[in-house]
Write a protein that holds these residues in place. Structure first.
Motif, short mmCIF file in Angstrom:
data_model
loop_
_atom_site.label_atom_id
_atom_site.label_comp_id
_atom_site.label_asym_id
_atom_site.label_seq_id
_atom_site.Cartn_x
_atom_site.Cartn_y
_atom_site.Cartn_z
N VAL A 67 38.64 44.16 42.92
CA VAL A 67 39.50 45.40 41.35
C VAL A 67 40.84 46.10 41.45
CG1 VAL A 67 39.88 45.99 39.72
CG2 VAL A 67 38.51 45.13 39.76
N LEU A 68 42.32 45.74 41.87
CA LEU A 68 43.27 46.93 42.60
C LEU A 68 44.12 47.00 41.44
CD1 LEU A 68 44.26 48.19 44.85
CD2 LEU A 68 45.53 46.53 45.63
N LEU A 69 43.62 48.62 40.59
CA LEU A 69 44.20 48.83 40.09
C LEU A 69 44.94 50.04 39.58
CD1 LEU A 69 43.92 48.76 36.26
CD2 LEU A 69 42.33 51.22 37.07
N THR A 70 46.52 49.56 39.50
CA THR A 70 47.18 50.43 39.33
C THR A 70 47.75 51.24 38.07
OG1 THR A 70 48.65 49.22 40.87
CG2 THR A 70 50.31 50.79 39.48
N THR A 71 47.73 52.08 38.03
CA THR A 71 48.25 53.03 36.72
C THR A 71 48.45 54.23 36.92
OG1 THR A 71 46.85 53.34 34.14
CG2 THR A 71 45.51 53.42 37.09
#
Ligand SMILES: Nc1ncnc2c1ncn2[C@@H]1O[C@H](COP(=O)(O)OP(=O)(O)OP(=O)(O)O)[C@@H](O)[C@H]1O
Length: 298
Positions: A205-209
């Motif tokens: 998972v590559l998560l941008t937030t």
């Protein structure tokens, strides 16, 4: 990603009359470096938070990893493939959720959308059946699976987006702001789900937030990017030890090119005249930091 950069050519807009007339014949472009020499390796099954201020280059990175954009220089590989060369094959191994853009069909219920995605990704019947059951149960979608998407709440829609992105068992999923605009309960449900999928299916998972609680509750590693450059890559725990108890101070200066030279103050982002400055409270107090900045800079 090895030494990856992405440069855009941006049209210079003229606001004076003669400028506008001239631009009809000769257009002027400036180069804008959105991603600057990034080196990044992510192993299978990692949960990585990709963070940085607005305009830092996060979406541009994700677009290069998805094959939508071609890097200006450097090498991008996802599972051994070059995404923009092998777009079709790359699409089979990735899933994408853009929190602000939908992949759902407004007038169709989720059950039909699943069917469409099965055809699009050529998912075998057995895998399809198993995954629809798995995600419907995990995301508690039973109550709304037969309702048209336009009637769903924001939280229900986001659950549906996640199910669609994961339906073909992608090895990697890019999640761009998956909890944006949701209430506390809905955010928590999505965070638990992402962790569960990663555990059960070993999905990377590559998560941008912009929500630090997302990072805290989902990711083991964070990658911090600012003005296109990577400025921190490591364990969340180490980041917290180094900068906690820490403070992030956002300050607006009169000029744009202010250079802050004090080593206790680290500029981690800037938008125009506003700078985001990170510091450890045991090195410099908030009062001292503010007075130093206001004394030395305007
Ligand atoms: N197609 C494009 N043409 C020109 N400039 C672009 C283009 N796409 C992005 N940029 C510029 O590149 C920089 C990085 O943008 P990007 O969308 O990657 O940032 P981001 O980190 O995802 O920001 P946000 O958190 O606001 O989504 C910005 O300055 C943006 O204006």
């Amino acid at each position: 990603m090895k030494h990856v950069s992405k440069q855009f050519e941006v049209l210079v807009r003229q606001d004076r009359f003669w400028g506008i007339v001239q631009s009809l014949f000769r257009r002027e472009y400036v180069k804008k470096r959105a991603v600057n020499n990034i080196n990044l390796t992510i192993d299978e099954g990692e949960l990585v938070g990709y963070i940085g201020p607005n305009g830092a280059g996060k979406s541009t990175t994700i677009k290069m990893l998805s094959g939508i954009l071609t890097p200006t220089s450097g090498e991008v590989r996802v599972n051994g493939r070059i995404p923009y060369v092998d777009r079709k094959e790359n699409a089979k191994q990735i899933g994408v959720v853009f929190g602000q853009r939908s992949q759902l069909y407004w007038d169709l219920p989720m059950r039909d959308t699943f069917g469409l995605y099965q055809k699009m990704y050529k998912i075998e019947d057995a895998v399809f059946k198993r995954n629809v059951e798995f995600y419907t149960e995990m995301l508690e979608m039973q109550e709304f699976i037969d309702r048209p998407v336009r009637q769903l709440s924001l939280g229900q829609k986001m659950r549906a987006e996640l199910a669609v992105a994961l339906l073909h068992d992608p090895k990697i999923v890019y999640l761009d702001e998956p909890t944006i605009g949701l209430d506390v309960m809905a955010k928590s449900r999505i965070r638990t789900f992402i962790r569960e999928v990663n555990k059960e299916k070993k999905t990377t998972v590559l998560l941008t937030t912009h929500d630090m609680d997302d990072i805290e509750q989902i990711c083991n590693r964070i990658v911090l990017i600012d003005k296109g450059a990577l400025i921190y890559d490591g364990a969340l725990h180490d980041f917290k030890t180094n900068y906690s108890p820490g403070h992030l101070l956002s300050m607006q200066f009169e000029e744009e090119d202010v250079r802050i030279a004090d080593e206790r103050l680290q500029v981690v982002g800037e938008e125009g005249k506003t700078k985001h400055i990170l510091f450890r409270q045991d090195r410099i107090s908030v009062g001292e930091a503010v007075s130093l900045l206001t004394r030395q800079y305007k």
